[in-house]
Design a protein around this motif. Sequence first.
Motif, PDB file in Angstrom:
ATOM      1  N   UNK A 154       0.817  -1.318   0.142  1.00 47.14           N
ATOM      2  CA  UNK A 154      -0.148  -0.070   0.077  1.00 47.14           C
ATOM      3  C   UNK A 154       0.903   1.266  -0.035  1.00 47.14           C
ATOM      4  N   UNK A 155       1.968   1.176   0.623  1.00 47.44           N
ATOM      5  CA  UNK A 155       2.853   2.315   0.754  1.00 47.44           C
ATOM      6  C   UNK A 155       3.882   2.671  -0.622  1.00 47.44           C
ATOM      7  N   UNK A 156       3.762   1.633  -1.896  1.00 47.49           N
ATOM      8  CA  UNK A 156       4.519   1.688  -2.763  1.00 47.49           C
ATOM      9  C   UNK A 156       4.671   3.047  -3.435  1.00 47.49           C
ATOM     10  N   UNK A 157       3.460   3.677  -3.853  1.00 46.54           N
ATOM     11  CA  UNK A 157       3.364   5.005  -4.360  1.00 46.54           C
ATOM     12  C   UNK A 157       4.293   6.149  -3.628  1.00 46.54           C
ATOM     13  N   UNK A 158       3.987   6.000  -2.377  1.00 42.50           N
ATOM     14  CA  UNK A 158       4.563   7.141  -1.569  1.00 42.50           C
ATOM     15  C   UNK A 158       5.971   6.963  -1.157  1.00 42.50           C
ATOM     16  N   UNK A 159       6.390   5.642  -0.878  1.00 40.29           N
ATOM     17  CA  UNK A 159       7.648   5.387  -0.224  1.00 40.29           C
ATOM     18  C   UNK A 159       8.864   4.622  -0.918  1.00 40.29           C
ATOM     19  N   UNK A 160       8.295   3.848  -2.097  1.00 35.88           N
ATOM     20  CA  UNK A 160       9.404   2.806  -2.665  1.00 35.88           C
ATOM     21  C   UNK A 160      10.230   3.706  -3.213  1.00 35.88           C
ATOM     22  N   UNK A 161      10.086   4.605  -4.079  1.00 37.49           N
ATOM     23  CA  UNK A 161      11.294   5.426  -4.749  1.00 37.49           C
ATOM     24  C   UNK A 161      12.011   6.175  -3.846  1.00 37.49           C
ATOM     25  N   UNK A 162      11.382   7.012  -2.973  1.00 41.61           N
ATOM     26  CA  UNK A 162      12.231   7.709  -1.871  1.00 41.61           C
ATOM     27  C   UNK A 162      13.134   6.978  -0.945  1.00 41.61           C
ATOM     28  N   UNK A 163      12.606   5.714  -0.516  1.00 36.08           N
ATOM     29  CA  UNK A 163      13.421   4.964   0.406  1.00 36.08           C
ATOM     30  C   UNK A 163      14.267   4.423  -0.382  1.00 36.08           C
ATOM     31  N   UNK A 164      14.331   3.934  -1.637  1.00 33.32           N
ATOM     32  CA  UNK A 164      15.420   3.567  -2.465  1.00 33.32           C
ATOM     33  C   UNK A 164      16.439   4.561  -2.366  1.00 33.32           C
ATOM     34  N   UNK A 165      16.059   5.585  -2.730  1.00 36.30           N
ATOM     35  CA  UNK A 165      17.324   6.719  -2.792  1.00 36.30           C
ATOM     36  C   UNK A 165      17.837   6.981  -1.521  1.00 36.30           C
ATOM     37  N   UNK A 166      17.139   7.206  -0.469  1.00 33.42           N
ATOM     38  CA  UNK A 166      17.753   7.371   0.785  1.00 33.42           C
ATOM     39  C   UNK A 166      18.395   6.253   1.249  1.00 33.42           C
ATOM     40  N   UNK A 167      17.733   5.147   1.443  1.00 32.61           N
ATOM     41  CA  UNK A 167      18.265   4.157   2.134  1.00 32.61           C
ATOM     42  C   UNK A 167      19.366   3.233   1.476  1.00 32.61           C
ATOM     43  N   UNK A 168      19.262   3.156   0.263  1.00 30.64           N
ATOM     44  CA  UNK A 168      20.305   2.412  -0.751  1.00 30.64           C
ATOM     45  C   UNK A 168      20.937   3.239  -1.638  1.00 30.64           C
ATOM     46  N   UNK A 169      21.054   4.765  -1.551  1.00 25.56           N
ATOM     47  CA  UNK A 169      21.521   5.460  -2.332  1.00 25.56           C
ATOM     48  C   UNK A 169      21.187   5.148  -3.798  1.00 25.56           C
ATOM     49  N   UNK A 170      20.132   4.739  -4.128  1.00 26.12           N
ATOM     50  CA  UNK A 170      19.715   4.535  -5.500  1.00 26.12           C
ATOM     51  C   UNK A 170      20.555   3.598  -6.119  1.00 26.12           C
ATOM     52  N   UNK A 171      21.033   2.393  -5.187  1.00 28.42           N
ATOM     53  CA  UNK A 171      21.703   1.405  -5.883  1.00 28.42           C
ATOM     54  C   UNK A 171      20.828   0.493  -6.790  1.00 28.42           C
ATOM     55  N   UNK A 172      21.330   0.159  -7.932  1.00 28.96           N
ATOM     56  CA  UNK A 172      20.540  -0.355  -8.968  1.00 28.96           C
ATOM     57  C   UNK A 172      19.972  -1.724  -8.550  1.00 28.96           C
ATOM     58  N   UNK A 173      20.739  -2.352  -7.937  1.00 27.69           N
ATOM     59  CA  UNK A 173      20.585  -3.865  -7.433  1.00 27.69           C
ATOM     60  C   UNK A 173      18.938  -3.647  -6.511  1.00 27.69           C
ATOM     61  N   UNK A 174      18.773  -2.390  -6.205  1.00 32.45           N
ATOM     62  CA  UNK A 174      17.415  -2.496  -5.315  1.00 32.45           C
ATOM     63  C   UNK A 174      16.227  -1.782  -5.989  1.00 32.45           C
ATOM     64  N   UNK A 175      16.611  -1.387  -7.194  1.00 36.72           N
ATOM     65  CA  UNK A 175      15.504  -0.632  -7.933  1.00 36.72           C
ATOM     66  C   UNK A 175      14.264  -0.873  -7.829  1.00 36.72           C
ATOM     67  N   UNK A 176      13.208  -0.541  -7.447  1.00 32.97           N
ATOM     68  CA  UNK A 176      12.061  -1.090  -7.085  1.00 32.97           C
ATOM     69  C   UNK A 176      11.239  -0.875  -8.356  1.00 32.97           C
ATOM     70  N   UNK A 177      11.649  -0.138  -9.528  1.00 30.08           N
ATOM     71  CA  UNK A 177      10.777  -0.196 -10.724  1.00 30.08           C
ATOM     72  C   UNK A 177      10.027   1.041 -11.214  1.00 30.08           C
TER      73      UNK A 177
END
Length: 290
Positions: A154-177
């Motif tokens: 349910x939180x994908x739209x609001x959180x997936x990309x910001x979380x990926x950028x912040x927590x994983x520094x946009x590491x391509x291995x964790x790209x949420x799509x």
Amino acid sequence: MFKINPLAFIIGFLYLILSGYSYAAPQDKAAIEQFCQQLSQKLRTIEYEPCLSFELQHNDFKSIEGRPLVHKEFLPQDGKRPKARVLAIGGVHGDEYSAISITYLWMRAIQQHAQAVDHHWLFLPLANPDGLFRNPAQRQNANGVDINRNFPTPDWETSAIPFWKRYYSGNPRRNPGGGPASEPETQWQVSVIQAFRPDAIISIHAPYGLVDYDGPDYVRPDRVGHLKLQQLGTFPGSLGRYAGEYLNIPVLTIELESAGRLPNEKEILQVWQDMNVWIEDKLKPIEVDF
Ligand SMILES: [Zn+2]
């Protein structure tokens, strides 16, 4: 000679009608042969003929590169009613060879001990074939998406990309799509979960050397084989957050110690046995309404 209990047979038959997981889609034999060919060339532990002997099934979902997304069902014999529906998923990350190999070894063990099957098992042995068949193999699918961050939480739209950028520094291995369940490999797993309604999900990964658990508290295991429970938490778009927290299905994640090397035979068996004890002990029996 064993006898078939007619009542058990009728209950088993009704169970299949009420909760059977099957597809009417025509099976593409040539695609399965090619799949087994590629698999046996890539992984030493899986040989071509045994792979074919599973008679892997597939539905209309295909990977980005057009490979069949295969599944295999096992049911108790002689009309026995399954104690639980268990979904086992391997190979979500294409570079975790040991996780894919062990999933096939467990399928082989079930195939060879069909009389001992108590549950309705549904295996998705290789959820990300394009990732495995890359050279070199890669974690993500052919679009470069980490399927385990692409589930429609349910939180994908609001959180997936910001979380990926912040927590994983946009590491391509964790790209949420590009969106929730944007990938065919994710859409397929979501459709399987919805159709099969598993009592438990076992997700097989490597190389953290632990067992993780998401879902209702009362079924949390302490250890599986020599892998100890260590809860890593869930993430936007992860299977644990989607199925464990959102759908409230117990999700056991096996993280083998090495992505490239299988545990020894004794440990492979021990993990299998402990997983089965966990299913037996902790799950509620299936409720069927007549
Ligand atoms: Zn993984």
